[in-house]
Scaffold this active site. Structure first.
Site, PDB file in Angstrom:
ATOM      1  N   CYS A  70       0.864  -1.183   0.000  1.00  0.00           N
ATOM      2  CA  CYS A  70       0.000   0.000   0.000  1.00  0.00           C
ATOM      3  C   CYS A  70       0.890   1.219   0.000  1.00  0.00           C
ATOM      4  O   CYS A  70       1.730   1.372   0.906  1.00  0.00           O
ATOM      5  CB  CYS A  70      -0.901  -0.011   1.235  1.00  0.00           C
ATOM      6  SG  CYS A  70      -1.884   1.493   1.461  1.00  0.00           S
ATOM      7  N   CYS A 177      -0.637   3.702  -7.180  1.00  0.00           N
ATOM      8  CA  CYS A 177      -1.492   3.094  -6.150  1.00  0.00           C
ATOM      9  C   CYS A 177      -1.584   1.617  -6.486  1.00  0.00           C
ATOM     10  O   CYS A 177      -1.800   1.259  -7.659  1.00  0.00           O
ATOM     11  CB  CYS A 177      -2.873   3.746  -6.132  1.00  0.00           C
ATOM     12  SG  CYS A 177      -4.088   2.908  -5.063  1.00  0.00           S
TER      13      CYS A 177
END
Length: 263
Positions: A70, A177
């Protein structure tokens, strides 16, 4: 060999699938946080608290390494995670692939969440690795949420909006992302129309992070090994199963044992 991966949701699927492809014998622990997602809107302190809880749940399964799959958690929580778990468990963060994208000297677009776009963290990476390179930061509102829900219509709309903000002469695209790597094909299609079919180079983090995790534990890629690795899923610390949305992606189906092609 056991490798754990953590994220708020299913963004970890891309890196987990990369580990599975490189080491089919590796046991995988996927630790996410459906009770606390999304992490992006949280304060750094709040996010770090959630990330520590998710990491501790994974650590209970005694992995050889932990991948923080992440970008947002890597930005805000990596020092705290390393302080708690290392040296016993190496912690590998996820950084947008700005350095390799800029190395070719082309025109770079960085697709990222609105919170990351323009942030001191991302701007610092641009200054460090892309000085003198033309870089466009492209915010992608709603895209991570659409991917998380496997909502094809919402993904298409968010991708189209971000593509419209991407210069037509771009040469390299950074997927900033981890969720975005799950819909790379949709992004490619939208940008192909935008750039009139120009050959673009996409830069994700899944495989580099997987390779780095293996390196940290003294292992190497051996994709021809028998597929004997197990899969454990932790949902806010509770043992569970992959969410239904995961099966909307080839990476999720691969991890579940369905030999769907990935990439």
């Amino acid at each position: 060999m056991k490798i754990a991966l953590m994220d708020s949701g299913i963004g970890l699927l891309a890196a987990a699938a990369a580990v599975r492809r490189l080491r089919p014998d590796a046991d995988l622990v996927l630790s996410n946080d459906p009770d606390g997602m999304p992490w992006g809107p949280r304060t750094p302190a709040d996010l770090t608290g959630r990330a520590l809880d998710v990491a501790r749940a994974a650590a209970m399964h005694r992995p050889d390494a932990l991948i923080v799959a992440c970008n947002t958690a890597s930005v805000h929580s990596l020092p705290a995670l390393r302080a708690e778990l290392e040296p016993g468990i190496p912690v590998i963060g996820t950084v947008p692939a700005i350095k390799p994208a800029a190395a070719a000297g082309g025109r770079v677009a960085i697709w990222a969440t609105p919170a990351t776009t323009g942030s001191p963290y991302q701007r610092g990476l641009i200054r460090e690795f892309a000085s003198g390179v033309h870089v466009t930061e492209v915010p992608c509102p709603g895209l991570a949420d659409a991917v998380e829900a496997a909502d094809d219509a919402a993904v298409e709309a968010a991708v189209a909006a971000a593509a419209a903000l991407t210069p037509a002469d771009v040469t390299d695209v950074v997927l900033g992302c981890t969720h975005y790597e799950l819909v790379e094909s949709a992004i490619r299609s939208a940008l192909a129309a935008r750039t009139q079919g120009a050959e673009l180079v996409f830069h994700g983090s899944a495989e580099p992070v997987a390779v780095q995790a293996l390196r940290r534990i003294g292992a190497r890629p051996e994709p021809a090994l028998p597929a004997t690795g197990s899969l454990t899923v932790l949902r806010s610390g509770r043992v569970g199963t992959l969410p239904a949305a995961a099966f909307g992606y080839a990476e999720g189906r691969l991890l579940a044992g369905h030999r769907a092609p990935v990439g």
